[in-house]
Design a protein around this motif. Structure first.
Motif, mmCIF file in Angstrom:
data_model
loop_
_atom_site.group_PDB
_atom_site.id
_atom_site.type_symbol
_atom_site.label_atom_id
_atom_site.label_comp_id
_atom_site.label_asym_id
_atom_site.label_seq_id
_atom_site.Cartn_x
_atom_site.Cartn_y
_atom_site.Cartn_z
ATOM 1 N N ARG A 1 0.862 -1.182 0.000
ATOM 2 C CA ARG A 1 0.000 0.000 0.000
ATOM 3 C C ARG A 1 0.899 1.233 0.000
ATOM 4 N N LYS B 1 -2.317 10.027 2.026
ATOM 5 C CA LYS B 1 -3.788 10.017 1.955
ATOM 6 C C LYS B 1 -4.439 10.795 3.089
ATOM 7 N N ILE C 1 0.218 5.855 4.305
ATOM 8 C CA ILE C 1 -0.983 6.564 4.739
ATOM 9 C C ILE C 1 -0.765 8.079 4.693
#
Length: 184
Positions: free
Chosen positions: A173, A179, A176
């Motif tokens: 991924r 995002k 974070i």
């Protein structure tokens, strides 16, 4: 720990399942976890219809035949996949949502609550070493021809379940931090 289960949860597809059965008691335990999902105004919109002990093959036949009926140029590979995926699964759960008859909350909130119930199922399945996959083919709009629904109930997809042998690949991924915008 819950963080590890969340991080390691994967989609495991019917083609990866082996022949090991899943007990009704295990499916019941997973569904019990679904029942503890958050729900605005306590509408508890999730509904589940469980296919086991050969009923999965009946679902596969229906999906395959319906696809051939509604698609003017059906593809053989899709016909085969629609028929075989349910039969390869130890259990298939039709994920349904019962709309609050009073429409006391927006429909999207009931869809979201149902999705959270499915996430609970997915996490419990991962913790138990059971592979699963949520499929939502366009054919779900025809499920009222195969299943009995109450007024305001509709199918949102299928939760395929089965044991598997090969470990799924790790998923990466983006961080974070890419995002999130902190508004301190």
């Amino acid at each position: 720990m819950i963080f590890d289960i969340i991080k390691n949860r994967r989609s495991i597809f019917p083609a990866q399942y082996n022949d090991k059965p899943i007990s009704k008691e295990t499916v019941q335990k997973i569904l019990e976890a679904a029942n503890w999902a958050p729900t605005h105004k306590k509408t508890e919109p999730w509904r589940f219809k469980v296919f086991m002990n050969g009923k999965q093959a009946e679902l596969g036949r229906f999906l395959s035949e319906k696809y051939q009926e509604v698609d003017p140029k059906p593809k053989q590979v899709k016909i085969k996949k629609l028929q075989e995926n349910p039969a390869r699964s130890a259990a298939v759960i039709a994920i349904c949502m019962q709309r609050d008859p009073n429409e006391s909350i927006p429909e999207w909130e009931e869809v979201a609550a149902t999705a959270m119930a499915v996430q609970n199922m997915w996490l419990c399945s991962a913790a138990l070493g059971i592979g699963c996959y949520w499929s939502s083919p366009g054919l779900i709009k025809y499920m009222d021809e195969f299943l009995e629904f109450k007024e305001g109930e509709k199918c949102l997809g299928f939760f395929y379940m089965g044991h598997y042998d090969e470990e799924p690949p790790l998923v990466k991924r983006r961080p974070i931090g890419e995002k999130v915008e902190w508004l301190d």
